[in-house]
Enzyme design. Structure first.
Site, mmCIF file in Angstrom:
data_model
loop_
_atom_site.group_PDB
_atom_site.id
_atom_site.type_symbol
_atom_site.label_atom_id
_atom_site.label_comp_id
_atom_site.label_asym_id
_atom_site.label_seq_id
_atom_site.Cartn_x
_atom_site.Cartn_y
_atom_site.Cartn_z
ATOM 1 C CB SER A 163 -135.326 3.466 96.811
ATOM 2 O OG SER A 163 -134.168 2.771 97.195
ATOM 3 C CG HIS A 202 -136.484 0.798 100.665
ATOM 4 N ND1 HIS A 202 -137.114 -0.156 99.895
ATOM 5 C CD2 HIS A 202 -135.542 1.365 99.870
ATOM 6 C CE1 HIS A 202 -136.571 -0.162 98.687
ATOM 7 N NE2 HIS A 202 -135.616 0.747 98.646
#
Length: 203
Positions: free
Chosen positions: A126, A177
């Site tokens: 991610s 992230h």
């Protein structure tokens, strides 16, 4: 920047490698076993910072905690890769993906050491995928800079909702992230400037 046609072969290759690594992990152990995931190359602050196992900054974004984690990331990778790979070109796309993933891992370590003050174990694609998200935002801004469209505001809203959703789940590495997103945005800016490309990308 001229958009080319064709299958995003490097995106498909990255997705295939992630799936194969997941299958290997499940065949030999369990992706839910933290100790086993560390053996496979997950990120741990103590192992990277104290024992200098820097290879984990790469291996961690080919590992996933469970099938749902893998599936969600691969769907995002395929969608973003389809939008970006042929626009950036294969080499620049891979550089963007790997550097975003590495910098996401570094951001996660710095945050966990300086803010949380504990040793955590993390993995997943991610961070690298958020790098693609940041790159796509940059291209949308450039591609729509002379037009009055809602493309950029709508995409910004999507990103905000995505990050907010992640914040609500304490098991998600939000530092990675955000670090990956910022890295992808800046790296894409640098790539377009150093190559002196005219970006005309629209989604």
């Amino acid at each position: 920047m001229r958009e080319e046609t064709g299958l995003p072969k490097f995106t498909l290759l990255l997705a295939a490698v992630n799936v194969l690594v997941y299958a290997y992990v499940e065949w030999n152990g369990s992706s839910y076993d933290t100790d086993f995931m560390l053996q496979m190359g997950a990120v741990s602050e103590s192992l990277v910072v104290e024992q200098h196992e820097f290879y984990r900054l790469v291996t961690h974004f080919f590992l996933h905690f469970g099938f749902e984690h893998l599936f969600n990331n691969m769907v995002s990778l395929l969608v973003l890769g389809y939008a970006l790979e042929n626009v950036l070109g294969g080499v620049r796309y891979l550089i963007l993906y790997f550097l975003s993933g590495i910098l996401a891992g570094v951001t996660s370590i710095v945050y966990n050491v300086s803010v949380i003050g504990g040793d955590t174990v993390s993995c997943g694609a991610s961070g690298a995928i958020y790098g693609l998200t940041g790159a796509l935002l940059f291209l949308l801004i450039l591609g729509n800079r002379k037009k009055r469209t809602t493309e950029v505001p709508r995409y910004l809203l999507f990103i905000a909702v995505s990050i907010y959703s992640g914040i609500q789940d304490p098991t998600i590495d939000n530092a990675a992230h955000i670090g990956g997103f910022v890295a992808g945005f800046i790296l894409c800016l640098i790539m377009t400037r150093t190559k002196k490309m005219e970006v005309t990308y629209e989604s």
